[in-house]
Design a protein around this motif. Structure first.
Motif, PDB file in Angstrom:
ATOM      1  N   PRO A 133       0.842  -1.201   0.000  1.00 31.63           N
ATOM      2  CA  PRO A 133       0.000   0.000   0.000  1.00 31.63           C
ATOM      3  C   PRO A 133       0.876   1.249   0.000  1.00 31.63           C
ATOM      4  CG  PRO A 133       0.166  -0.868   2.214  1.00 31.63           C
ATOM      5  CD  PRO A 133       0.904  -1.846   1.319  1.00 31.63           C
ATOM      6  N   PRO A 134       0.308   2.410  -0.353  1.00 32.18           N
ATOM      7  CA  PRO A 134       1.090   3.654  -0.316  1.00 32.18           C
ATOM      8  C   PRO A 134       1.584   3.976   1.086  1.00 32.18           C
ATOM      9  CG  PRO A 134      -0.974   3.959  -1.521  1.00 32.18           C
ATOM     10  CD  PRO A 134      -1.053   2.614  -0.860  1.00 32.18           C
ATOM     11  N   SER A 135       0.824   3.547   2.099  1.00 28.33           N
ATOM     12  CA  SER A 135       1.202   3.778   3.488  1.00 28.33           C
ATOM     13  C   SER A 135       0.466   2.779   4.371  1.00 28.33           C
ATOM     14  CB  SER A 135       0.844   5.206   3.928  1.00 28.33           C
ATOM     15  OG  SER A 135      -0.561   5.378   3.956  1.00 28.33           O
ATOM     16  N   TRP A 136       0.952   2.621   5.588  1.00 29.23           N
ATOM     17  CA  TRP A 136       0.293   1.734   6.537  1.00 29.23           C
ATOM     18  C   TRP A 136      -1.114   2.243   6.847  1.00 29.23           C
ATOM     19  CZ3 TRP A 136       0.113  -2.909   8.375  1.00 29.23           C
ATOM     20  CH2 TRP A 136      -0.538  -3.167   9.586  1.00 29.23           C
ATOM     21  N   GLU A 137      -1.248   3.570   6.949  1.00 27.30           N
ATOM     22  CA  GLU A 137      -2.546   4.167   7.242  1.00 27.30           C
ATOM     23  C   GLU A 137      -3.566   3.839   6.141  1.00 27.30           C
ATOM     24  OE1 GLU A 137       0.461   5.762   9.662  1.00 27.30           O
ATOM     25  OE2 GLU A 137       0.379   5.760   7.444  1.00 27.30           O
ATOM     26  N   THR A 138      -3.088   3.816   4.896  1.00 29.96           N
ATOM     27  CA  THR A 138      -3.975   3.486   3.785  1.00 29.96           C
ATOM     28  C   THR A 138      -4.490   2.056   3.910  1.00 29.96           C
ATOM     29  OG1 THR A 138      -2.826   5.004   2.289  1.00 29.96           O
ATOM     30  CG2 THR A 138      -4.158   3.281   1.276  1.00 29.96           C
ATOM     31  N   LEU A 139      -3.600   1.136   4.266  1.00 29.48           N
ATOM     32  CA  LEU A 139      -4.007  -0.259   4.415  1.00 29.48           C
ATOM     33  C   LEU A 139      -5.001  -0.414   5.561  1.00 29.48           C
ATOM     34  CD1 LEU A 139      -3.623  -3.155   3.404  1.00 29.48           C
ATOM     35  CD2 LEU A 139      -1.791  -3.423   5.075  1.00 29.48           C
ATOM     36  N   VAL A 140      -4.726   0.248   6.676  1.00 28.67           N
ATOM     37  CA  VAL A 140      -5.647   0.192   7.818  1.00 28.67           C
ATOM     38  C   VAL A 140      -7.025   0.706   7.397  1.00 28.67           C
ATOM     39  CG1 VAL A 140      -6.155   1.124  10.102  1.00 28.67           C
ATOM     40  CG2 VAL A 140      -3.828   0.401   9.549  1.00 28.67           C
ATOM     41  N   GLY A 141      -7.038   1.788   6.637  1.00 30.26           N
ATOM     42  CA  GLY A 141      -8.299   2.344   6.168  1.00 30.26           C
ATOM     43  C   GLY A 141      -9.054   1.389   5.270  1.00 30.26           C
ATOM     44  N   ARG A 142      -8.327   0.677   4.398  1.00 26.25           N
ATOM     45  CA  ARG A 142      -8.970  -0.273   3.490  1.00 26.25           C
ATOM     46  C   ARG A 142      -9.578  -1.442   4.255  1.00 26.25           C
ATOM     47  NH1 ARG A 142      -4.311  -0.589  -1.268  1.00 26.25           N
ATOM     48  NH2 ARG A 142      -4.669   1.499  -2.143  1.00 26.25           N
ATOM     49  N   LEU A 143      -8.886  -1.901   5.298  1.00 21.19           N
ATOM     50  CA  LEU A 143      -9.369  -3.054   6.042  1.00 21.19           C
ATOM     51  C   LEU A 143     -10.493  -2.695   7.006  1.00 21.19           C
ATOM     52  CD1 LEU A 143      -6.040  -4.959   6.817  1.00 21.19           C
ATOM     53  CD2 LEU A 143      -7.835  -5.621   5.230  1.00 21.19           C
ATOM     54  N   THR A 144     -10.398  -1.534   7.620  1.00 21.28           N
ATOM     55  CA  THR A 144     -11.425  -1.139   8.587  1.00 21.28           C
ATOM     56  C   THR A 144     -12.594  -0.426   7.920  1.00 21.28           C
ATOM     57  OG1 THR A 144     -10.281   0.958   9.030  1.00 21.28           O
ATOM     58  CG2 THR A 144      -9.727  -0.926  10.429  1.00 21.28           C
ATOM     59  N   PRO A 151     -14.421  -6.654  14.653  1.00 23.31           N
ATOM     60  CA  PRO A 151     -13.192  -5.919  14.987  1.00 23.31           C
ATOM     61  C   PRO A 151     -12.009  -6.827  15.310  1.00 23.31           C
ATOM     62  CG  PRO A 151     -15.072  -4.885  16.037  1.00 23.31           C
ATOM     63  CD  PRO A 151     -15.569  -6.165  15.425  1.00 23.31           C
ATOM     64  N   GLU A 152     -12.276  -7.956  15.944  1.00 23.76           N
ATOM     65  CA  GLU A 152     -11.198  -8.881  16.278  1.00 23.76           C
ATOM     66  C   GLU A 152     -10.588  -9.484  15.010  1.00 23.76           C
ATOM     67  OE1 GLU A 152      -8.356 -10.622  18.327  1.00 23.76           O
ATOM     68  OE2 GLU A 152      -9.851  -9.268  19.193  1.00 23.76           O
ATOM     69  N   VAL A 153     -11.435  -9.757  14.020  1.00 22.72           N
ATOM     70  CA  VAL A 153     -10.948 -10.270  12.738  1.00 22.72           C
ATOM     71  C   VAL A 153     -10.063  -9.236  12.066  1.00 22.72           C
ATOM     72  CG1 VAL A 153     -11.629 -11.002  10.416  1.00 22.72           C
ATOM     73  CG2 VAL A 153     -12.926 -11.797  12.400  1.00 22.72           C
ATOM     74  N   VAL A 154     -10.482  -7.972  12.118  1.00 21.17           N
ATOM     75  CA  VAL A 154      -9.697  -6.885  11.511  1.00 21.17           C
ATOM     76  C   VAL A 154      -8.361  -6.749  12.214  1.00 21.17           C
ATOM     77  CG1 VAL A 154      -9.594  -4.402  11.097  1.00 21.17           C
ATOM     78  CG2 VAL A 154     -11.726  -5.638  10.715  1.00 21.17           C
ATOM     79  N   ARG A 155      -8.373  -6.806  13.555  1.00 23.20           N
ATOM     80  CA  ARG A 155      -7.109  -6.699  14.310  1.00 23.20           C
ATOM     81  C   ARG A 155      -6.158  -7.825  13.928  1.00 23.20           C
ATOM     82  NH1 ARG A 155     -10.457  -4.675  18.497  1.00 23.20           N
ATOM     83  NH2 ARG A 155     -10.894  -6.765  19.296  1.00 23.20           N
ATOM     84  N   HIS A 156      -6.714  -9.028  13.765  1.00 13.40           N
ATOM     85  CA  HIS A 156      -5.874 -10.167  13.369  1.00 13.40           C
ATOM     86  C   HIS A 156      -5.284  -9.940  11.983  1.00 13.40           C
ATOM     87  CE1 HIS A 156      -4.468 -14.267  12.830  1.00 13.40           C
ATOM     88  NE2 HIS A 156      -5.166 -14.345  11.708  1.00 13.40           N
TER      89      HIS A 156
END
Length: 203
Positions: A133-144, A151-156
């Motif tokens: 991804p362009p950044s870690w924040e971008t990936l977090v945004g895509r997953l969440t 939420p536990e699945v997303v954290r994993h």
């Protein structure tokens, strides 16, 4: 300079390119765009023991087989890689990839990190590309941002993604997925462009 060396403009000998990367980075979307750009590229279809879902086509999305058949093929060494997830097996048939390469077609395989490592052992000449991804924040945004998962699945998934990104050094090249078309074009260039030797290559 011999054919296939950088700067010659000669197309490299076809080889397998393995695309990997964390969940949510857009692997399937980028590979689909690459196949649209160049329909001659061979796309390896995985084999699985999981049940066929509505809308899925046998031989296009997956090759669906029962566990006995899968175990038989695995025992004969007919997979480039295979793994078991959530009680279902997934594997990459070896022969179709070899046949495509022998016919002069570059081949692409989209799998997870564990499978990419197995392919590295089974076929050392394969090119491993990590889509990031362009950044870690971008990936977090895509997953969440999906908002449909526990939420536990997303954290994993985020924890797994972090470990996968830490494995970047095991790959031959990185492609940043800022724009799908651009990422697909970069991946296609890596697949069909002139061969690029690693600095540590003795060949």
């Amino acid at each position: 300079m011999s054919a296939g060396e950088p700067g010659t403009g000669v197309r490299a000998r076809p080889r397998l390119t393995v695309v990997s990367g964390p969940s949510g980075v857009g692997k399937s979307t980028v590979v689909a765009e690459l196949r649209r750009m160049d329909p001659t590229v061979f796309f390896s279809v995985s084999m699985t023991t999981r049940n066929q879902r509505p809308g899925e086509i046998d031989g296009a999305h997956y090759h669906f087989v029962d566990r006995a058949r899968f175990d038989e093929l695995a025992g004969r060494g007919e997979f480039l890689e295979w793994a078991e997830y959530a009680g279902n097996c997934y594997g990459t048939p070896r022969q179709p990839v070899l046949d495509a390469l022998a016919s002069g077609k570059p081949a692409i395989l989209e799998i997870e990190l564990q499978g990419a490592r197995q392919v590295r052992v089974a076929m050392p000449e394969a090119q491993l590309v990590m889509l990031v991804p362009p950044s870690w924040e971008t990936l977090v945004g895509r997953l969440t941002g999906r908002g449909t998962e526990d939420p536990e699945v997303v954290r994993h998934r985020l924890a797994v993604a972090e470990k996968e990104l830490d494995a970047q050094g095991e790959f031959d090249a990185l492609v940043v997925n800022t724009d799908v078309k651009q990422a697909a074009a970069e991946l296609l260039t890596l697949m069909t462009g002139t061969a690029v030797r690693k600095p540590w290559s003795s060949s």
